[in-house]
Design a protein around this motif. Structure first.
Motif, PDB file in Angstrom:
ATOM      1  N   ASP A 129      23.651  12.367  69.872  1.00 55.48           N
ATOM      2  CA  ASP A 129      22.756  11.060  70.115  1.00 55.48           C
ATOM      3  C   ASP A 129      22.526  10.729  71.631  1.00 55.48           C
ATOM      4  OD1 ASP A 129      22.428   9.781  67.251  1.00 55.48           O
ATOM      5  OD2 ASP A 129      24.665  10.445  67.310  1.00 55.48           O
ATOM      6  N   ILE A 130      23.651  11.147  72.320  1.00 51.99           N
ATOM      7  CA  ILE A 130      23.369  10.839  73.775  1.00 51.99           C
ATOM      8  C   ILE A 130      23.827  12.063  74.529  1.00 51.99           C
ATOM      9  CG2 ILE A 130      24.604   9.562  75.555  1.00 51.99           C
ATOM     10  CD1 ILE A 130      25.334   7.348  73.251  1.00 51.99           C
ATOM     11  N   LEU A 131      23.064  12.428  75.589  1.00 48.28           N
ATOM     12  CA  LEU A 131      22.953  13.799  76.214  1.00 48.28           C
ATOM     13  C   LEU A 131      23.393  13.345  77.672  1.00 48.28           C
ATOM     14  CD1 LEU A 131      22.888  16.670  76.739  1.00 48.28           C
ATOM     15  CD2 LEU A 131      20.373  16.566  76.961  1.00 48.28           C
ATOM     16  N   VAL A 132      24.574  13.888  78.153  1.00 50.56           N
ATOM     17  CA  VAL A 132      24.645  13.751  79.635  1.00 50.56           C
ATOM     18  C   VAL A 132      24.316  15.153  80.338  1.00 50.56           C
ATOM     19  CG1 VAL A 132      26.556  12.926  81.206  1.00 50.56           C
ATOM     20  CG2 VAL A 132      26.437  11.906  78.991  1.00 50.56           C
ATOM     21  N   ALA A 133      23.526  15.247  81.335  1.00 54.12           N
ATOM     22  CA  ALA A 133      23.184  16.328  81.754  1.00 54.12           C
ATOM     23  C   ALA A 133      23.033  16.276  83.349  1.00 54.12           C
ATOM     24  CB  ALA A 133      21.835  16.794  80.901  1.00 54.12           C
ATOM     25  N   THR A 134      23.221  17.440  83.957  1.00 49.14           N
ATOM     26  CA  THR A 134      22.874  17.717  85.359  1.00 49.14           C
ATOM     27  C   THR A 134      21.069  18.268  84.994  1.00 49.14           C
ATOM     28  OG1 THR A 134      23.845  19.866  85.276  1.00 49.14           O
ATOM     29  CG2 THR A 134      24.838  18.055  86.384  1.00 49.14           C
ATOM     30  N   PRO A 135      20.399  17.852  85.825  1.00 47.18           N
ATOM     31  CA  PRO A 135      18.871  18.208  86.019  1.00 47.18           C
ATOM     32  C   PRO A 135      18.550  19.831  85.846  1.00 47.18           C
ATOM     33  CG  PRO A 135      19.307  16.734  87.708  1.00 47.18           C
ATOM     34  CD  PRO A 135      20.368  17.286  87.298  1.00 47.18           C
ATOM     35  N   GLY A 136      19.377  20.714  86.790  1.00 45.25           N
ATOM     36  CA  GLY A 136      19.316  21.906  86.703  1.00 45.25           C
ATOM     37  C   GLY A 136      19.389  22.672  85.234  1.00 45.25           C
ATOM     38  N   ARG A 137      20.482  22.431  84.710  1.00 42.27           N
ATOM     39  CA  ARG A 137      20.862  22.939  83.380  1.00 42.27           C
ATOM     40  C   ARG A 137      19.984  22.343  82.145  1.00 42.27           C
ATOM     41  NH1 ARG A 137      24.712  26.145  80.908  1.00 42.27           N
ATOM     42  NH2 ARG A 137      24.667  27.517  82.854  1.00 42.27           N
ATOM     43  N   LEU A 138      19.474  21.118  82.476  1.00 41.68           N
ATOM     44  CA  LEU A 138      18.658  20.687  81.297  1.00 41.68           C
ATOM     45  C   LEU A 138      17.271  21.292  81.502  1.00 41.68           C
ATOM     46  CD1 LEU A 138      18.099  17.061  80.399  1.00 41.68           C
ATOM     47  CD2 LEU A 138      16.197  18.248  81.085  1.00 41.68           C
ATOM     48  N   LEU A 139      16.676  21.529  82.617  1.00 37.21           N
ATOM     49  CA  LEU A 139      15.521  22.387  82.649  1.00 37.21           C
ATOM     50  C   LEU A 139      15.827  23.488  82.287  1.00 37.21           C
ATOM     51  CD1 LEU A 139      13.926  20.948  85.837  1.00 37.21           C
ATOM     52  CD2 LEU A 139      13.239  20.421  83.494  1.00 37.21           C
ATOM     53  N   ASP A 140      16.732  24.253  82.495  1.00 33.60           N
ATOM     54  CA  ASP A 140      16.996  25.661  81.587  1.00 33.60           C
ATOM     55  C   ASP A 140      16.878  25.782  80.261  1.00 33.60           C
ATOM     56  OD1 ASP A 140      17.782  26.719  84.192  1.00 33.60           O
ATOM     57  OD2 ASP A 140      19.915  26.631  84.054  1.00 33.60           O
ATOM     58  N   HIS A 141      17.268  24.654  79.643  1.00 31.92           N
ATOM     59  CA  HIS A 141      17.290  24.387  78.373  1.00 31.92           C
ATOM     60  C   HIS A 141      15.642  24.282  77.652  1.00 31.92           C
ATOM     61  CE1 HIS A 141      21.219  24.537  76.212  1.00 31.92           C
ATOM     62  NE2 HIS A 141      21.738  24.075  77.758  1.00 31.92           N
ATOM     63  N   GLN A 143      13.078  25.289  79.310  1.00 29.23           N
ATOM     64  CA  GLN A 143      12.500  26.602  79.615  1.00 29.23           C
ATOM     65  C   GLN A 143      12.782  27.356  78.282  1.00 29.23           C
ATOM     66  OE1 GLN A 143      13.518  28.677  83.029  1.00 29.23           O
ATOM     67  NE2 GLN A 143      11.692  30.038  83.284  1.00 29.23           N
ATOM     68  N   GLN A 144      13.890  27.281  77.664  1.00 34.56           N
ATOM     69  CA  GLN A 144      14.243  28.124  76.686  1.00 34.56           C
ATOM     70  C   GLN A 144      13.652  27.556  75.371  1.00 34.56           C
ATOM     71  OE1 GLN A 144      18.011  30.333  76.518  1.00 34.56           O
ATOM     72  NE2 GLN A 144      18.554  30.016  78.810  1.00 34.56           N
ATOM     73  N   LYS A 145      13.299  26.248  75.513  1.00 37.93           N
ATOM     74  CA  LYS A 145      12.586  25.668  74.212  1.00 37.93           C
ATOM     75  C   LYS A 145      13.926  25.476  73.277  1.00 37.93           C
ATOM     76  CE  LYS A 145       8.120  27.808  74.649  1.00 37.93           C
ATOM     77  NZ  LYS A 145       7.651  26.763  75.551  1.00 37.93           N
ATOM     78  N   THR A 146      14.913  24.867  73.761  1.00 31.78           N
ATOM     79  CA  THR A 146      16.470  24.517  72.864  1.00 31.78           C
ATOM     80  C   THR A 146      16.429  23.062  72.810  1.00 31.78           C
ATOM     81  OG1 THR A 146      17.794  24.997  74.895  1.00 31.78           O
ATOM     82  CG2 THR A 146      17.475  27.011  73.459  1.00 31.78           C
ATOM     83  N   LEU A 147      15.461  22.380  73.656  1.00 28.26           N
ATOM     84  CA  LEU A 147      15.786  20.880  73.738  1.00 28.26           C
ATOM     85  C   LEU A 147      14.702  20.077  73.539  1.00 28.26           C
ATOM     86  CD1 LEU A 147      17.841  18.906  74.872  1.00 28.26           C
ATOM     87  CD2 LEU A 147      16.983  19.304  77.179  1.00 28.26           C
ATOM     88  N   ASP A 148      14.613  19.367  72.765  1.00 31.32           N
ATOM     89  CA  ASP A 148      13.664  18.159  72.367  1.00 31.32           C
ATOM     90  C   ASP A 148      14.149  16.913  72.940  1.00 31.32           C
ATOM     91  OD1 ASP A 148      11.388  17.029  71.494  1.00 31.32           O
ATOM     92  OD2 ASP A 148      11.927  16.950  69.450  1.00 31.32           O
ATOM     93  N   LEU A 149      13.344  16.414  73.872  1.00 31.61           N
ATOM     94  CA  LEU A 149      13.440  14.970  74.771  1.00 31.61           C
ATOM     95  C   LEU A 149      12.391  13.821  74.244  1.00 31.61           C
ATOM     96  CD1 LEU A 149      14.468  16.377  78.247  1.00 31.61           C
ATOM     97  CD2 LEU A 149      15.827  15.713  76.541  1.00 31.61           C
ATOM     98  N   SER A 150      11.608  14.351  73.187  1.00 30.55           N
ATOM     99  CA  SER A 150      10.395  13.551  72.679  1.00 30.55           C
ATOM    100  C   SER A 150      10.591  12.363  72.311  1.00 30.55           C
ATOM    101  CB  SER A 150       9.504  14.489  72.128  1.00 30.55           C
ATOM    102  OG  SER A 150      10.037  14.633  70.653  1.00 30.55           O
ATOM    103  N   GLN A 151      11.996  12.074  71.891  1.00 35.35           N
ATOM    104  CA  GLN A 151      12.276  10.721  70.974  1.00 35.35           C
ATOM    105  C   GLN A 151      13.366  10.100  71.951  1.00 35.35           C
ATOM    106  OE1 GLN A 151      12.156  10.602  66.750  1.00 35.35           O
ATOM    107  NE2 GLN A 151      11.996  12.893  66.830  1.00 35.35           N
ATOM    108  N   VAL A 152      13.598  10.336  73.028  1.00 34.41           N
ATOM    109  CA  VAL A 152      14.387   9.528  73.901  1.00 34.41           C
ATOM    110  C   VAL A 152      14.254   8.020  73.996  1.00 34.41           C
ATOM    111  CG1 VAL A 152      15.488   9.336  76.171  1.00 34.41           C
ATOM    112  CG2 VAL A 152      15.478  11.482  75.336  1.00 34.41           C
ATOM    113  N   GLU A 153      14.937   7.285  73.871  1.00 33.75           N
ATOM    114  CA  GLU A 153      14.741   5.796  73.850  1.00 33.75           C
ATOM    115  C   GLU A 153      15.166   5.323  75.031  1.00 33.75           C
ATOM    116  OE1 GLU A 153      16.452   4.013  70.451  1.00 33.75           O
ATOM    117  OE2 GLU A 153      16.096   5.728  69.110  1.00 33.75           O
TER     118      GLU A 153
END
Length: 447
Positions: A129-141, A143-153
């Protein structure tokens, strides 16, 4: 006023009460109601003010609202994204989410660099539900298409000024492009610089603006002292001070990673248990050193400015500037790690002739002259002239000339390792402080 006044859920109030908190801090008094009603927020808040709880509590409440229906099918989406500049800060914020949401049916995850990405990929396959991330590693995900942020509120940019200082602005813009346009945005920054104002202008929609602490303020219960000393005698003087005064818990700042290592080695050789933390240390080593220091089993922690952002201790008695920072604001943030929550603290600076201008810049910033005391046996040699301090990591970078006659001490010679200390936040004490997740702990590069 109590936390229950905000209308937070019983489960959240229960978790807050168990942490021993009853009265909200000024930042919480202003931020929590604004976030609860869905406003965008631009908040000026420093470490030690309880700002983490200021956004964590209302986010937990909003996401746990049973009247808001999520998707009827498929894997539950990531609903809140909290971006932070450093790994340790990410760990602290996610700890806050877990602690304050322990009685809620919400799930959180930390996403940082410096560790194996595969367990994170596996974790993303279950509910987050809640993702706490640093920018670099988030973009790694991404790039690997392991992350969907399309419904972030809800999006939180914590320590936005630090993220800009660390060069994350392009990463942030890439991440913003992945988010839905309709969302709530919360921006927290120690300063409202032109760069922050520009970022906020393109991010926030009619934000509520709050600022709870005067910029560049230092706590009244911190004693500041400068010890003039020759550059080559700083290490011996520090060992002398620690031993002579029997300091049990000392946070020491250096400008460079190399300097932190050398100083820690010198102190250990002097019989003083010490460890260094900086960006070149593994994440596990940094976490272990922080844990030992916080429990008091490690006497001295030597840190660079970025790495030290993971340190929040309620009654840290001593902060030492082994080398003054190149950026005067960093002095305020360094010494703000002592004198918290009403406790007294000492801010000690070992200043050499090379650093005289840096000292003047600091005094001008905080609008006060720092007391100076020469330690017997460590009197500066007036014949030593100032040398340039390398402003960077060496390799042809221009030095900044900091010295004026009258003080002697430790500076960096041309070609020696050095690093530019990035502008930092201004720590302030508050009722919600100490070891609890209401404060944040951070440090190290976010990637």
């Amino acid at each position: 006023m109590s936390f229950s006044t905000f209308g937070l859920s019983d489960e959240i109030i229960r978790a807050v009460t168990e942490r021993g908190y009853t009265n909200p801090t000024p930042i919480q008094l202003q931020a929590i109601p604004a976030v609860l009603v869905g406003c965008d927020l631009m908040a000026g808040a420093q470490t030690g003010t309880g700002k983490t709880a200021g956004f964590t509590l209302p986010i937990l409440h909003r996401l746990s609202d049973k009247s808001v229906k999520g998707p009827s099918s498929g894997r539950p989406p990531i609903r809140a994204l909290i971006l932070v500049p450093t790994r340790e800060l990410a760990a602290q914020v996610e700890e806050s989410v877990r602690e304050y949401g322990k009685y809620l049916k919400l799930s959180s995850m930390i996403m940082i660099g410096g560790v194996n990405i595969n367990p994170q990929i596996t974790r993303l396959k279950s509910r987050v539900d809640i993702l706490v991330a640093t920018p670099g590693r988030l973009l790694d995900h991404v790039q690997q298409k392991t992350l969907d942020l399309s419904q972030v509120e809800i999006l939180v940019l914590d320590e936005a000024d630090r993220m800009l200082d660390m060069g994350f602005i392009r990463d942030i813009k890439k991440i913003l492009a992945l988010l839905p346009k309709q969302r709530q945005n919360l921006l927290f920054s120690a300063t409202f610089s032109d760069e922050i104002q520009s970022l906020a202008g393109g991010l926030l929609n009619k934000p509520v603006k709050i600022e709870v602490a005067r910029r560049n303020a230092t706590a009244d219960n911190v004693t500041h002292i400068v010890h003039p000393v020759d550059r080559e005698r700083k290490r011996d003087l520090l060992a002398h001070l620690i031993t002579q005064h029997q300091w049990s818990q000392v946070l020491v700042f250096t400008r460079t990673k190399h300097g932190a290592n050398k100083l820690a080695e010198h102190l250990v050789a002097s019989g003083i248990p010490s460890l260094a933390i900086h960006g070149n240390k593994s994440q596990s080593a940094r976490t272990r050193a922080l844990a030992e220091f916080k429990t008091g089993s490690l006497q001295v922690l030597v840190a660079t400015d970025i790495a030290a952002r993971g340190i929040d201790i309620s009654e840290l008695p001593h902060v030492v500037n082994f080398e003054l920072p190149n950026v005067p604001e960093d002095y305020v943030h360094r010494i703000g790690r002592t004198g918290r929550a009403g406790a007294e603290g000492d801010a000690v600076s070992l200043v050499c002739v090379d650093e005289r201008k840096l000292l003047t810049d600091i005094e001008r910033l905080i609008k006060r002259e720092l007391s100076s005391k020469v330690i017997a046996g460590f009197e500066p040699d007036p014949r030593i002239r100032a040398e340039p301090i390398v402003n960077g990591s060496g390799g042809g970078q221009r030095p900044i000339r900091s010295g004026l006659p009258g003080l002697s001490g430790h500076g960096q010679r041309r070609g020696q390792p050095g690093s530019k200390a990035p502008a930092a936040r201004i720590p302030m004490a508050g009722p919600v402080g100490g070891r609890a997740p209401a404060l944040h702990r951070s440090g190290g590069r976010g990637r």
